[in-house]
Design a protein around this motif. Structure first.
Motif, PDB file in Angstrom:
ATOM      1  N   MET A 130       6.724  -7.419  -7.287  1.00  0.00           N
ATOM      2  CA  MET A 130       7.373  -6.488  -6.363  1.00  0.00           C
ATOM      3  C   MET A 130       8.321  -5.534  -7.092  1.00  0.00           C
ATOM      4  SD  MET A 130       6.246  -7.054  -3.337  1.00  0.00           S
ATOM      5  CE  MET A 130       7.421  -6.506  -2.107  1.00  0.00           C
ATOM      6  N   GLY A 131       8.457  -5.746  -8.396  1.00  0.00           N
ATOM      7  CA  GLY A 131       9.425  -4.967  -9.139  1.00  0.00           C
ATOM      8  C   GLY A 131       9.250  -3.464  -9.035  1.00  0.00           C
ATOM      9  N   GLN A 132       7.973  -3.041  -8.948  1.00  0.00           N
ATOM     10  CA  GLN A 132       7.742  -1.593  -8.938  1.00  0.00           C
ATOM     11  C   GLN A 132       8.270  -0.917  -7.684  1.00  0.00           C
ATOM     12  OE1 GLN A 132       5.451  -3.887  -8.466  1.00  0.00           O
ATOM     13  NE2 GLN A 132       3.577  -3.146  -7.525  1.00  0.00           N
ATOM     14  N   TYR A 133       8.550  -1.716  -6.632  1.00  0.00           N
ATOM     15  CA  TYR A 133       9.033  -1.104  -5.386  1.00  0.00           C
ATOM     16  C   TYR A 133      10.542  -0.944  -5.363  1.00  0.00           C
ATOM     17  CZ  TYR A 133       4.466  -2.901  -4.389  1.00  0.00           C
ATOM     18  OH  TYR A 133       3.152  -3.210  -4.464  1.00  0.00           O
ATOM     19  N   LEU A 134      11.174  -1.397  -6.434  1.00  0.00           N
ATOM     20  CA  LEU A 134      12.627  -1.326  -6.427  1.00  0.00           C
ATOM     21  C   LEU A 134      13.163   0.086  -6.624  1.00  0.00           C
ATOM     22  CD1 LEU A 134      13.560  -4.633  -8.209  1.00  0.00           C
ATOM     23  CD2 LEU A 134      14.211  -3.935  -5.934  1.00  0.00           C
ATOM     24  N   ILE A 147       0.834  -1.211   0.000  1.00  0.00           N
ATOM     25  CA  ILE A 147       0.000   0.000   0.000  1.00  0.00           C
ATOM     26  C   ILE A 147       0.866   1.257   0.000  1.00  0.00           C
ATOM     27  CG2 ILE A 147      -1.624   1.355   1.402  1.00  0.00           C
ATOM     28  CD1 ILE A 147      -2.760  -1.381   2.334  1.00  0.00           C
ATOM     29  N   TRP A 148       1.872   1.242   0.855  1.00  0.00           N
ATOM     30  CA  TRP A 148       2.703   2.446   1.002  1.00  0.00           C
ATOM     31  C   TRP A 148       3.928   2.419   0.095  1.00  0.00           C
ATOM     32  CZ3 TRP A 148       0.331   6.056   3.827  1.00  0.00           C
ATOM     33  CH2 TRP A 148      -0.624   5.632   4.750  1.00  0.00           C
ATOM     34  N   MET A 149       4.011   1.387  -0.705  1.00  0.00           N
ATOM     35  CA  MET A 149       5.136   1.227  -1.633  1.00  0.00           C
ATOM     36  C   MET A 149       6.480   1.355  -0.921  1.00  0.00           C
ATOM     37  SD  MET A 149       3.541   3.132  -4.919  1.00  0.00           S
ATOM     38  CE  MET A 149       4.860   2.813  -6.028  1.00  0.00           C
ATOM     39  N   ILE A 150       6.614   0.597   0.130  1.00  0.00           N
ATOM     40  CA  ILE A 150       7.862   0.616   0.901  1.00  0.00           C
ATOM     41  C   ILE A 150       8.679  -0.608   0.512  1.00  0.00           C
ATOM     42  CG2 ILE A 150       8.871   0.611   3.219  1.00  0.00           C
ATOM     43  CD1 ILE A 150       6.144   1.753   4.181  1.00  0.00           C
ATOM     44  N   LYS A 210      13.831   3.432  -5.085  1.00  0.00           N
ATOM     45  CA  LYS A 210      13.964   3.887  -3.709  1.00  0.00           C
ATOM     46  C   LYS A 210      13.007   5.058  -3.473  1.00  0.00           C
ATOM     47  CE  LYS A 210      17.709   4.713  -0.575  1.00  0.00           C
ATOM     48  NZ  LYS A 210      17.264   3.926   0.533  1.00  0.00           N
ATOM     49  N   ASN A 211      12.105   4.854  -2.555  1.00  0.00           N
ATOM     50  CA  ASN A 211      11.016   5.814  -2.379  1.00  0.00           C
ATOM     51  C   ASN A 211      11.395   6.904  -1.374  1.00  0.00           C
ATOM     52  OD1 ASN A 211       8.587   7.006  -2.488  1.00  0.00           O
ATOM     53  ND2 ASN A 211       7.465   5.430  -1.367  1.00  0.00           N
ATOM     54  N   ARG A 212      12.438   7.603  -1.644  1.00  0.00           N
ATOM     55  CA  ARG A 212      12.893   8.651  -0.729  1.00  0.00           C
ATOM     56  C   ARG A 212      13.084   9.926  -1.530  1.00  0.00           C
ATOM     57  NH1 ARG A 212      14.570   4.545   2.664  1.00  0.00           N
ATOM     58  NH2 ARG A 212      12.555   3.613   2.626  1.00  0.00           N
ATOM     59  N   GLY A 213      13.459  10.971  -0.843  1.00  0.00           N
ATOM     60  CA  GLY A 213      13.794  12.205  -1.548  1.00  0.00           C
ATOM     61  C   GLY A 213      12.611  13.128  -1.685  1.00  0.00           C
ATOM     62  N   ASN A 214      12.157  13.337  -2.921  1.00  0.00           N
ATOM     63  CA  ASN A 214      11.147  14.369  -3.157  1.00  0.00           C
ATOM     64  C   ASN A 214       9.795  14.062  -2.520  1.00  0.00           C
ATOM     65  OD1 ASN A 214      13.041  15.735  -4.602  1.00  0.00           O
ATOM     66  ND2 ASN A 214      12.455  14.812  -6.548  1.00  0.00           N
ATOM     67  N   SER A 215       9.276  12.862  -2.773  1.00  0.00           N
ATOM     68  CA  SER A 215       7.939  12.594  -2.233  1.00  0.00           C
ATOM     69  C   SER A 215       8.057  12.019  -0.831  1.00  0.00           C
ATOM     70  CB  SER A 215       7.201  11.626  -3.139  1.00  0.00           C
ATOM     71  OG  SER A 215       7.841  10.396  -3.108  1.00  0.00           O
ATOM     72  N   PRO A 216       7.200  12.504   0.074  1.00  0.00           N
ATOM     73  CA  PRO A 216       7.301  12.009   1.448  1.00  0.00           C
ATOM     74  C   PRO A 216       6.794  10.584   1.554  1.00  0.00           C
ATOM     75  CG  PRO A 216       5.413  13.464   1.214  1.00  0.00           C
ATOM     76  CD  PRO A 216       6.111  13.466  -0.099  1.00  0.00           C
ATOM     77  N   ASP A 217       7.381   9.795   2.417  1.00  0.00           N
ATOM     78  CA  ASP A 217       6.820   8.476   2.707  1.00  0.00           C
ATOM     79  C   ASP A 217       6.702   8.323   4.212  1.00  0.00           C
ATOM     80  OD1 ASP A 217       9.206   7.724   3.745  1.00  0.00           O
ATOM     81  OD2 ASP A 217       9.806   6.428   2.107  1.00  0.00           O
ATOM     82  N   LEU A 218       6.161   7.204   4.599  1.00  0.00           N
ATOM     83  CA  LEU A 218       5.855   7.008   6.018  1.00  0.00           C
ATOM     84  C   LEU A 218       7.095   7.172   6.895  1.00  0.00           C
ATOM     85  CD1 LEU A 218       3.418   6.276   7.729  1.00  0.00           C
ATOM     86  CD2 LEU A 218       4.011   3.877   7.464  1.00  0.00           C
ATOM     87  N   ALA A 219       8.248   6.794   6.354  1.00  0.00           N
ATOM     88  CA  ALA A 219       9.454   6.808   7.187  1.00  0.00           C
ATOM     89  C   ALA A 219      10.052   8.206   7.348  1.00  0.00           C
ATOM     90  CB  ALA A 219      10.486   5.871   6.601  1.00  0.00           C
ATOM     91  N   ASN A 220       9.837   9.083   6.367  1.00  0.00           N
ATOM     92  CA  ASN A 220      10.510  10.384   6.538  1.00  0.00           C
ATOM     93  C   ASN A 220       9.567  11.544   6.854  1.00  0.00           C
ATOM     94  OD1 ASN A 220       9.494  10.889   4.027  1.00  0.00           O
ATOM     95  ND2 ASN A 220      11.423  10.574   2.941  1.00  0.00           N
ATOM     96  N   LEU A 221       8.567  11.255   7.660  1.00  0.00           N
ATOM     97  CA  LEU A 221       7.712  12.329   8.196  1.00  0.00           C
ATOM     98  C   LEU A 221       8.378  12.849   9.475  1.00  0.00           C
ATOM     99  CD1 LEU A 221       4.245  10.567   7.836  1.00  0.00           C
ATOM    100  CD2 LEU A 221       5.099  12.420   6.416  1.00  0.00           C
ATOM    101  N   PRO A 222       8.001  14.054   9.911  1.00  0.00           N
ATOM    102  CA  PRO A 222       8.619  14.548  11.152  1.00  0.00           C
ATOM    103  C   PRO A 222       8.248  13.676  12.357  1.00  0.00           C
ATOM    104  CG  PRO A 222       7.386  16.282  10.025  1.00  0.00           C
ATOM    105  CD  PRO A 222       7.070  15.027   9.323  1.00  0.00           C
TER     106      PRO A 222
END
Lengths: 188, 336
Positions: free
Chosen positions: B1-5, A152-155, B7-19
């Motif tokens: 799972m290929g689409q998750y390869l 869901i969160w694409m983690i 790295k979901n960081r940087g410009n768009s916020p994700d669950l891990a890089n919220l304040p």
């Protein structure tokens, strides 16, 4: 600044004098302030609606702007996208002077929008809206397996994350090598 | 799972890089079980949960049985997780429909089916220990260990063992009336004490569940070398039992706290009561007397040493479907 002035929402009045809530209130003209986001679109918001934001409320009380001064100097929020700021302004207008309901079902369902909204709301210090947003994020996590949450969160998993990082480094290294080779070729 | 390869960081916020303020607010709405699952998503999230939550966990119950391993843990705000680790071969066909998990209010029941049960238990256990803090409240209420699982206990995370305060080590034997079995129990106790040195203040109870006699002793601050004298020399034959009970009534030792006997064992009240001052039931609250019944027996005897000042024997007879208590005897060490 090239700004496009616009009314914030259908609920917000076009002019302060025609505001239905001020008509009900005894003769106190409502003051308005102006904010703009990354897209420079200026939003007109009543002081009552802005009270939700501790940040803006603090700025208003410290600056002591008159309405003319406020119109000439909209509060700039360059780190907030225009559509997100619009969402925040709409919410503030809708909940102006009203007790906040236990939950808000009008929050965006897409994760990117929701996270952007969370960040904006956290920055603007709108406590109630932050609570709703965080609750919504928590609800999206609740009852899901780690795999579902990842999807869901694409983690990425730790292994995928590491592999992607290695791949990115490799690619960056190759690109840098290519650039230097091209620069050397140009110099020749 | 290929689409998750990507790295979901940087410009768009994700669950891990919220304040962190936002993380704290989000985690506030998640129960320990959900936090645990979220922690399994990535190392980064696990670290965030660790930094931004204040759940402490105390273990109520860890059972390392021969066939099944289970643990019951309670969080600081009284959420309970009951986690049972079954062998995958025992998985019933319907478990898929229920996702192996039931949720009742503040209680979660998880039935996990694993190829390698001990390894899976250790994996989950270590993760739980690493997610939830266990400083002052970290406590194991009950630890049930089968002798074959002792190695598993020693493989628990070191941090866990350091922080644990284990109240009671319970050694149970189904054949405690056989000397070889009692010896095996003693040896196992010694092994536990030497392998897992976490019982600073401990109590040990030995029980015989052969249907005839249940015998419990509790020791405090006892050196394991003293176990031999205390346990092996206690014979379980009927003649000895009468004298044992007689002595028990007046002994000042705190180590024996209760003894339950059912009708199958022959004991002679005349021998036990001979020379002892008896007092009629003085109308104390009934709740002070703990009864012990066994179905099929015609009589039930319950001997309870309520505290060191007196002991109670209650005798009941079965009448129809019920029991009629017809004798209650209180024993005092000194005549009042």
């Amino acid at each position: 600044m090239s700004s496009t002035e616009q009314g914030t929402s259908s609920a917000a009045p076009a002019e302060p004098t025609t505001a239905p809530e001020s008509a009900a209130a005894p003769e106190v003209p409502e003051s308005f302030y102006y904010v703009h986001g990354k897209d420079k679109v200026v939003h007109k918001v009543s002081a009552g609606a802005l009270q939700h934001s501790a940040l803006i409320h603090g700025m208003i009380s410290n600056l002591g702007y008159t309405e003319e001064q406020a119109k000439a100097n909209p509060f700039p929020f360059e780190n907030i996208d225009g559509d997100i700021l619009q969402m925040v302004v709409d919410w503030c207008n809708q909940h102006k002077g009203k007790p906040t309901p236990p939950e808000d079902t009008n929050l965006p369902k897409q994760k990117e929008k929701l996270f952007d909204l969370v960040l904006a709301v956290n920055y603007l210090e709108i406590k109630e809206l932050l609570t709703y947003c965080c609750k919504q994020v928590a609800m999206m996590v609740k009852g899901k397996s780690p795999e579902e949450i990842r999807e869901i969160w694409m983690i990425p998993t730790d292994a995928e994350d590491e592999a992607a990082e290695k791949e990115a480094k490799k690619r960056a290294g190759k690109e840098a090598a290519g650039e230097t080779a091209a620069a050397a070729g140009d110099a020749k | 799972m290929g689409q998750y390869l990507v790295k979901n960081r940087g410009n768009s916020p994700d669950l891990a890089n919220l304040p962190d303020t936002v993380h704290r607010e989000i985690f506030k709405y998640l129960k320990p079980w959900d936090l645990f699952k979220l922690s399994r998503v990535s190392t980064e999230l696990r670290n965030l949960i660790n930094e931004n939550t204040n759940f402490t966990i105390k273990f109520h119950h860890i059972c390392l049985d021969e066939n099944v391993i289970s643990m019951r843990l309670e969080s600081s705000d009284r959420y309970l997780i009951n986690w049972t680790f079954y062998d995958a071969s025992r998985k019933p066909y319907w478990t898929k429909r229920f996702l192996n998990k039931c949720h009742y209010g503040k209680e979660f029941h998880i039935d996990g089916y694993y190829e390698n049960v001990p390894q899976s238990f250790l994996f989950v256990f270590q993760n739980i220990v690493s997610i939830f803090k266990g400083e002052e409240h970290f406590k194991v209420g009950q630890l049930l260990v089968h002798p074959n699982r002792l190695d598993l206990l020693s493989r628990l995370p070191n941090d866990f063992l350091k922080n644990v305060n284990c109240d009671k080590l319970s050694i149970k034997s189904t054949k405690a009336n056989q000397e070889t079995e009692r010896k095996a129990s003693i040896d196992f106790t010694k092994k536990v004490l030497s392998t897992v040195q976490l019982f600073k203040n401990f109590e040990i109870s030995f029980s015989s569940f052969d249907g005839n006699f249940e015998y419990e002793k509790q020791f405090e601050n006892l050196d394991s070398s003293g176990l031999d004298d205390c346990f092996i020399e206690n014979r379980f034959d009927d003649i000895y039992l009468n004298y044992f009970l007689k002595n028990w009534m007046f002994t000042e030792t705190k180590s024996i706290i209760s003894c339950r006997i059912i009708e199958k064992r022959i004991f002679n009240l005349e021998v036990i009561l001979d020379g002892l001052d008896t007092t009629r039931w003085d109308g104390r609250n009934w709740s002070e007397i703990r009864n012990f019944y066994k179905s099929g027996a015609e009589h039930s005897f319950n001997l309870t040493r309520e505290d060191k000042s007196y002991a109670v024997i209650s005798i009941s007879k079965r009448i129809g479907n019920g029991w009629n208590e017809f004798g209650i005897l209180c024993f005092y060490p000194q005549k009042n």
